[in-house]
Write an enzyme that holds these catalytic residues in place. Structure first.
Site, short mmCIF file in Angstrom:
data_model
loop_
_atom_site.label_atom_id
_atom_site.label_comp_id
_atom_site.label_asym_id
_atom_site.label_seq_id
_atom_site.Cartn_x
_atom_site.Cartn_y
_atom_site.Cartn_z
CB CYS A 40 65.42 31.88 37.34
SG CYS A 40 63.68 31.55 37.24
NE ARG A 62 55.90 32.09 31.64
CZ ARG A 62 56.03 32.88 32.70
NH1 ARG A 62 54.94 33.40 33.25
NH2 ARG A 62 57.20 33.15 33.22
CD GLN A 88 59.63 36.83 32.59
OE1 GLN A 88 60.60 36.09 32.71
NE2 GLN A 88 58.64 36.87 33.46
CG ASP A 122 63.80 37.32 34.36
OD1 ASP A 122 63.59 37.80 35.49
OD2 ASP A 122 63.73 36.12 34.09
CG HIS A 134 67.61 35.63 37.66
ND1 HIS A 134 67.34 35.60 36.31
CD2 HIS A 134 66.47 35.24 38.27
CE1 HIS A 134 66.10 35.19 36.12
NE2 HIS A 134 65.54 34.97 37.29
CE LYS A 147 54.70 36.59 43.40
NZ LYS A 147 54.01 36.53 42.11
CG HIS A 180 63.89 35.26 40.80
ND1 HIS A 180 63.79 34.32 39.80
CD2 HIS A 180 64.29 34.57 41.90
CE1 HIS A 180 64.10 33.12 40.28
NE2 HIS A 180 64.41 33.24 41.55
#
Length: 616
Positions: A302, A331, A349, A351, A353, A434, A480
């Site tokens: 993000c 990670r 991901q 992902d 946004h 979320k 997100h």
RNA sequence: GCCGACAUAGCUCAGUGGCUAGAGCGGCUGUUUUGUAAACAGCGGGUCGUGGGUUCGAAUCCCUCUGUCGGCUCCA
């Protein structure tokens, strides 16, 4: 613990079994120090401290035998009460320091201190904040335990159970505390239900994605590469890419644009976003040989996407601006948390946004809910949503008013879409609430995969703006979303959901041609079929080995190939193929023949339309 | 990271202080040219995860590291 669960007869059985087990362990190891023994999903556990004595599955037989003795004796469960202070003395007298600690906390502070322990394991009613005057005990035979109850009438009324495993657990769940041994058991009202549950576990074991990943040659690991860093083979990579393509297509349909960002960055980016303060110790650090900048591997995307947004002045007319990127994040998870594909150190991901005006939030969330609905329908999994809210802790950034409004908007969207949902505090991300999608797999287990998150915090921290109609600078809201979550984790669930029987659209190998002999006509005929199939975009393999047809059929079955076609003199002469169709794809078992053209075009169409059953 | 278990051939596993470490499958070679879930024969293949220690002698006992598994804790 709700009253409903407390009233459940199964609850009393499981809870009583926890006492019976503790009692059995105390018979076998009189020096045992007892922790707590609550009811959990499908059963119960009890935490015990046996000093240096390690328990193992080998001890279960003895413990179970002792439990059966107690059960057979039909000892009544008797409830007794005593003043809290007296109970402390009781615990001290019987050498039970953990119980003593609980009782001390109870009579000093009330239940709130001990709330983390599940109030039902304690001898008091949950929810009260006041000091506890009296606590209740339950006694069966020679065993007495601090306990709120309820219990079954006597020890012979506990249904069917089985001890499952022993594991380490910290006293009261805190890392610094002494580690105890937690003995788990499962329990059901009848032997039949227990049997069914154990069968389900057996089925889960057969489907284990780590086992199938190896058998179907989907991914590998290497000691040289390290823990939590799986590598994907050609077959596994097909799966990854087909799934990512589906996820991307769904969002491209809703005007998301693909972007790309690098995998390392200065740590400044995460200091600004707030991630450094919260997750700094879980980032991989990268050392540059030239600059003094502290570089890190990106753990999420993000903040990068905010940089793309902020690279130009934005007008209210430009919004929503929507980016999607399928990319790998890194990670530094603790070694003990890694396992298979479900928890890895390099996670990919899907992902996205969206930067939206406040008045566009609802529409944006609706779009994403539609995407998630489509995706999970396509992969054949049921979903319900969890509205993940903040709690009262200090773990969250942003004002409470902002949070309240964000939570309300998420709920409104979920209600408007008539989704099955439940709400849970304390499950939010630090920057916003979320919608988490809980997905049910083929054998009834639930997993959390997709997520949609509302974020007012990062736009503020990064000073994101757009120019409104009246010329003023306004702050956009970030939405997100990851549909698959992480591809690795999704695959861990999906492989087990399908048991490796992938539908045609993402099957690494869609069609296998099996030659009866290796003669030149056969080779030529198969060669033409393969070319035709490849032109249609199909993934086909040929088994032209010098083995019996039976053996080659078996191989195709073992590899769970959707369609296998035997090619011999008959097919070469007549031109018609009789595909062997993997069982799960068949709607109503037909045994028809098709021209090569008919067959291949149908399969190609099935792949393209991502159906889970065949029309052949 | 913590507690516990485990690591033997490509794979699944046997071998728990004493001869040259075994089996099935897979692989390779040959024979066979095969019709919808395993043809037959032969041949290869292992510094017993790594490093150290105990012992006359270690796959076997002890320690370290790496990896895997079951949990705890954590999950942007």
């Amino acid at each position: 613990m709700s009253n409903k669960q407390q009233d459940d007869p199964l609850y009393a059985m499981r809870h009583s079994l926890a006492h019976i087990m503790a009692s059995a362990i105390q018979h076998l190891w009189p020096e045992v120090k007892l922790g707590v023994g609550p009811v959990v999903e499908n059963g119960f556990y009890y935490d015990v401290d046996l000093g240096d004595v390690p328990l193992s599955a080998d001890d279960f037989e003895r413990i179970e035998a002792e439990m059966h003795k107690i059960i057979k004796a039909g000892e009544p469960f008797e409830r007794l009460e005593m003043p809290a202070l007296e109970a402390v003395d009781w615990a001290r007298k019987y050498g039970q320091p953990y119980k003593e600690e609980l009782l001390n906390d109870l009579q000093r502070e009330g239940t709130t201190v001990a709330k983390d322990l599940d109030a039902d394991t304690l001898g008091v009613a949950a929810g009260g904040d006041s000091k506890v005057e009296k606590v209740s005990f339950y006694r069966n035979g020679d065993f007495t335990d601090l306990c709120r109850g309820p219990h079954v009438e006597s020890t012979d009324k506990v249904g069917a159970f089985k001890l499952m495993r022993v594991a380490g657990a910290y006293w009261r769940g805190k890392e610094g505390n002494p580690q105890m041994q937690r003995v788990y058991g499962v329990a059901f009202a009848t032997p039949k239900e227990l049997r069914q549950y154990l069968d389900m576990l057996e089925e889960a074991r057969k489907r284990d994605h780590r086992k199938l990943g190896h058998e179907l040659d989907l991914f590998v690991t290497s000691e040289l590469v390290g823990s939590g860093l799986p590598m994907f083979t050609p077959r596994g990579t097909v799966l990854r890419e087909e799934l990512a393509a589906l996820s991307n297509q769904l969002r491209e349909h809703y005007e998301f644009q693909k972007v790309w960002t690098p995998h390392i960055t200065k740590k400044d980016l995460y200091e600004k976003s707030g991630h450094w303060a919260k997750f700094g110790d879980e980032l991989f650090l990268v050392k540059s040989q030239e600059t003094t900048d502290q570089l890190v591997m990106k753990p999420m995307n993000c903040p990068h996407h905010t940089r793309i947004y902020a690279s130009q002045p934005r007008s209210y007319r430009d919004l929503p601006i929507r980016y999607v990127e399928t990319t790998t994040d890194y990670r530094d998870e603790k070694t003990g948390e890694l396992g298979g594909l479900s928890r890895v150190r390099a996670l990919t991901q899907d992902d996205s946004h969206a930067f939206v005006r406040p008045d566009q939030i609802e529409q944006q969330i609706n779009d994403l809910l539609a995407c998630a609905g489509d995706l999970y329908e396509t992969v054949g999994m049921k979903l319900r949503v969890r509205l993940s809210y903040r709690d009262d802790s200090a773990a969250y950034l942003g004002s409470k008013e902002l949070w309240a409004s964000a939570q309300e908007q998420l709920k409104a969207a979920v209600l408007a879409n008539k989704l099955e949902y439940f709400e849970q505090d304390g499950e939010a991300a630090f920057y916003g609430p979320k919608i988490d999608f809980m997905v049910s797999d083929a054998i009834g287990r639930e997993h959390q995969l997709a997520t949609v998150q509302l974020d007012f915090v990062q736009p503020e921290r990064f000073g994101l703006e757009y120019t409104a109609e009246d010329g003023s600078a306004q702050m956009p809201v970030m939405v997100h979303c990851a549909l698959l979550g992480s591809i690795e984790r999704f695959l861990s669930v999906y492989i087990e959901h399908t048991a490796g029987k992938f539908p045609v659209w993402n099957a690494p190998e869609q069609v296998r041609f099996i030659s009866v002999n290796q003669g030149p006509e056969t080779v030529e005929f198969v060669g033409k079929l393969v070319q035709q199939a490849k032109d249609l975009g199909l993934r086909v393999h040929v088994d032209n080995s010098n083995e019996s047809v039976g053996k080659k059929i078996r191989e195709a079955e073992v590899w769970k190939v959707p369609y296998s076609v035997v090619i011999g003199e008959k097919e070469i002469a007549g031109g018609e193929l009789k595909p062997r169709i993997r069982g799960d794809l068949v709607v109503n078992g037909s045994d028809k023949s098709y021209t090569a053209d008919e067959f291949l075009k149908t399969v190609a169409h099935e792949a393209k339309s991502r159906v889970s059953k065949t029309s052949l």
